[in-house]
Design a protein around this motif. Sequence first.
Motif, PDB file in Angstrom:
ATOM      1  N   TYR A 234       0.775  -1.344  -0.260  1.00 47.50           N
ATOM      2  CA  TYR A 234      -0.066   0.168  -0.045  1.00 47.50           C
ATOM      3  C   TYR A 234       1.016   1.192  -0.179  1.00 47.50           C
ATOM      4  O   TYR A 234       0.704   2.142  -0.829  1.00 47.50           O
ATOM      5  N   VAL A 235       2.005   1.356   0.794  1.00 45.05           N
ATOM      6  CA  VAL A 235       2.804   2.272   0.881  1.00 45.05           C
ATOM      7  C   VAL A 235       3.378   2.883  -0.370  1.00 45.05           C
ATOM      8  O   VAL A 235       3.826   4.165  -0.793  1.00 45.05           O
ATOM      9  N   THR A 236       3.653   1.860  -1.503  1.00 45.86           N
ATOM     10  CA  THR A 236       4.432   2.039  -2.642  1.00 45.86           C
ATOM     11  C   THR A 236       3.283   3.093  -3.782  1.00 45.86           C
ATOM     12  O   THR A 236       4.168   3.681  -4.473  1.00 45.86           O
TER      13      THR A 236
ATOM     14  N   SER B  17       3.287   3.498 -10.143  1.00 50.63           N
ATOM     15  CA  SER B  17       1.808   3.712 -10.138  1.00 50.63           C
ATOM     16  C   SER B  17       1.178   2.409 -10.696  1.00 50.63           C
ATOM     17  O   SER B  17       1.731   1.935 -11.804  1.00 50.63           O
ATOM     18  N   ALA B  18       0.386   1.529  -9.983  1.00 53.42           N
ATOM     19  CA  ALA B  18      -0.058   0.522 -10.417  1.00 53.42           C
ATOM     20  C   ALA B  18      -0.997   0.818 -11.527  1.00 53.42           C
ATOM     21  O   ALA B  18      -1.626   1.727 -11.618  1.00 53.42           O
TER      22      ALA B  18
ATOM     23  N   ILE C 168       0.339 -12.950   6.111  1.00 53.37           N
ATOM     24  CA  ILE C 168      -0.185 -12.957   4.801  1.00 53.37           C
ATOM     25  C   ILE C 168       0.377 -11.479   4.220  1.00 53.37           C
ATOM     26  O   ILE C 168       0.873 -10.468   4.684  1.00 53.37           O
ATOM     27  N   ASN C 169       0.793 -11.535   2.954  1.00 55.67           N
ATOM     28  CA  ASN C 169       1.361 -10.379   2.257  1.00 55.67           C
ATOM     29  C   ASN C 169       0.366 -10.271   0.865  1.00 55.67           C
ATOM     30  O   ASN C 169       0.056 -11.224   0.198  1.00 55.67           O
ATOM     31  N   LEU C 170       0.200  -8.953   0.720  1.00 58.00           N
ATOM     32  CA  LEU C 170      -0.589  -8.487  -0.415  1.00 58.00           C
ATOM     33  C   LEU C 170       0.376  -7.487  -0.952  1.00 58.00           C
ATOM     34  O   LEU C 170       0.674  -6.494  -0.403  1.00 58.00           O
ATOM     35  N   SER C 171       0.763  -7.856  -2.420  1.00 57.50           N
ATOM     36  CA  SER C 171       1.856  -7.112  -3.102  1.00 57.50           C
ATOM     37  C   SER C 171       1.670  -6.850  -4.612  1.00 57.50           C
ATOM     38  O   SER C 171       0.855  -7.788  -5.144  1.00 57.50           O
ATOM     39  N   ASP C 172       1.703  -5.619  -4.941  1.00 58.76           N
ATOM     40  CA  ASP C 172       1.818  -5.366  -6.227  1.00 58.76           C
ATOM     41  C   ASP C 172       2.818  -5.767  -7.190  1.00 58.76           C
ATOM     42  O   ASP C 172       3.959  -5.681  -6.519  1.00 58.76           O
ATOM     43  N   SER C 173       2.718  -6.444  -8.238  1.00 56.18           N
ATOM     44  CA  SER C 173       3.556  -7.417  -9.072  1.00 56.18           C
ATOM     45  C   SER C 173       4.323  -6.269  -9.620  1.00 56.18           C
ATOM     46  O   SER C 173       5.773  -6.548 -10.063  1.00 56.18           O
ATOM     47  N   GLY C 174       4.244  -4.879  -9.633  1.00 64.65           N
ATOM     48  CA  GLY C 174       5.213  -4.041 -10.175  1.00 64.65           C
ATOM     49  C   GLY C 174       5.936  -3.526  -9.569  1.00 64.65           C
ATOM     50  O   GLY C 174       6.907  -2.670  -9.976  1.00 64.65           O
ATOM     51  N   GLN C 175       5.998  -3.475  -8.004  1.00 66.14           N
ATOM     52  CA  GLN C 175       7.009  -2.762  -7.275  1.00 66.14           C
ATOM     53  C   GLN C 175       7.836  -3.972  -6.816  1.00 66.14           C
ATOM     54  O   GLN C 175       7.810  -5.031  -6.740  1.00 66.14           O
ATOM     55  N   THR C 176       9.070  -3.195  -6.114  1.00 63.99           N
ATOM     56  CA  THR C 176      10.240  -3.957  -5.506  1.00 63.99           C
ATOM     57  C   THR C 176      10.392  -3.546  -4.232  1.00 63.99           C
ATOM     58  O   THR C 176      11.584  -3.925  -3.575  1.00 63.99           O
ATOM     59  N   PHE C 177       9.563  -2.638  -3.518  1.00 66.03           N
ATOM     60  CA  PHE C 177      10.003  -2.325  -2.209  1.00 66.03           C
ATOM     61  C   PHE C 177       9.605  -3.235  -1.073  1.00 66.03           C
ATOM     62  O   PHE C 177      10.107  -3.382   0.046  1.00 66.03           O
ATOM     63  N   ILE C 178       8.385  -4.031  -1.346  1.00 66.38           N
ATOM     64  CA  ILE C 178       7.817  -4.779  -0.256  1.00 66.38           C
ATOM     65  C   ILE C 178       8.160  -6.428  -0.666  1.00 66.38           C
ATOM     66  O   ILE C 178       7.944  -6.424  -1.952  1.00 66.38           O
ATOM     67  N   PRO C 179       8.637  -7.024   0.137  1.00 64.43           N
ATOM     68  CA  PRO C 179       9.109  -8.398  -0.291  1.00 64.43           C
ATOM     69  C   PRO C 179       7.463  -9.248  -0.783  1.00 64.43           C
ATOM     70  O   PRO C 179       6.549  -9.057  -0.228  1.00 64.43           O
TER      71      PRO C 179
END
Length: 496
Positions: free
Chosen positions: A83-85, A91-92, A115-126
Amino acid sequence: MFQKTYKTVKVNLAGGIVSAGDLLSIITAAEKARIEDVQFGTRQQMFLKVKVEKLAQLEEDLKLANIFFETEGDEFPNIVSSYVTEGVFQSAIWVSEGVYRDVLDHFDFHPRLRINLSDSGQTFIPFFTGHLNFVSSEKNNYWYLYVRFPKTSQVYAWNDLVYTGDIPRLCKIIEEIILGNKELFYGIENISAGDLYRVVAEKVSFVSQPVEQPLKLPQFALPYYEGFNQYNNKTWLGIYRRDELYSIAFLKDICAICKETKIGQIYTTPWKSLIIKGIEVHQRKLWDYVLGKYRINVRHASNELGWQVEDLNEDALNLKHHLIRHFDKDDVRTYGLCFAIKTQPNTSLFGSVIIKKLPNESRNQRRALDRYDILYTRDFNPNSKEYILFRKEVPKEFLDTYLISLCKYYYELNSEQDLIPHEAYQENNPGSGNESPIKLVHQCRDCLTIYDEAYGDLTNGIESGLPFKDLPDSYECPTCGAGKENFQTIEQPSLV
């Protein structure tokens, strides 16, 4: 018997988001309990270290403020999100702040699995440090799911794409099945992962889409997350603390500025930093003032920012500072790499280079000094769990030398594309983008070291290409010394 004088209270900040109002409630309770500093964790949570005699008062005030917390425990891990990214580091296409908020708001229970929720376009969150790892797909409102079974190295790619609205309910059902059937899905290797999918499918139906193409993740690059930065005609501020301590007085002033400037939310990161979005140009002087008031430095070198250490671990933090000083002295380039220091066996940290402290079991004074294995992930991809042993049993005083050598090796690889095989630790590598077929390898039951004939075992003088069955009976695990008979045959699956 030793009596602890302090207790640790953990506050989950779901998705790494906390409203300025809730943060003020937390730090007001902490202030009443005479707490001077708080810390943040690798799962975007907050830690309050409180004197035993003030614990009851702190717990009562947090309950009155309707703040969920745990004392001396982590039965309910925080939900991690990227969420922070959004809008700051990328920009997703469709994963907006509203989508994250919808998912988080519909969790009507406190998960016991990570539980992890991650946008596939970012590299900041594991992407894959959780048990249930959701990664956005190219289809609007649909996510890949990777299940990492608790207390194992096994990861299972879910058969279908999961609809956004079903994530909380699916998490609850999977958690109930795994924890209710530990003999099948918990703490054992070679789990029949397809059984979990079948049990879930029999239990309830979900909206889903077929997986038509493998997950593709961007090449890792840790964005610089500190200081003032421009975006969308506004400014965001990243705050990192070398000692991981954020004073109550400082956070209280942050909440006051947020209230005055109508900034509703503050974000925590897995790098134990804070990010404030939406600062108007004319408001920056307020933030400059508070940074100056508390002498907050926002100009740390980038090679200091790409590290993860275990939460509340002073020894690991001191080792990080020791290594960073040597990196700085030798002007070492670390762009594209991130580092993790592991002193406990079951911590899940994010890193392309891992400094792993070995258990101290020797009575010999010299051998009793702390020693470390240095490992790196396949292709230096920190989202991989395929570890390669670079050096073993390294004394602390030589760690910087070998790490600098490994950094140079990384840049040689990027320029030459010529892999040098080392001993391989094999887990699984979700999201690598490589579609390798399933093959069999041999794994030590004690330390999980892999013997893969494609790489051999250079430590024991065994060249690549020698099948496990042709190894001599005297063969021993290069990591823990276990005999050949201690190895078991396992599948090395492609997860994509």
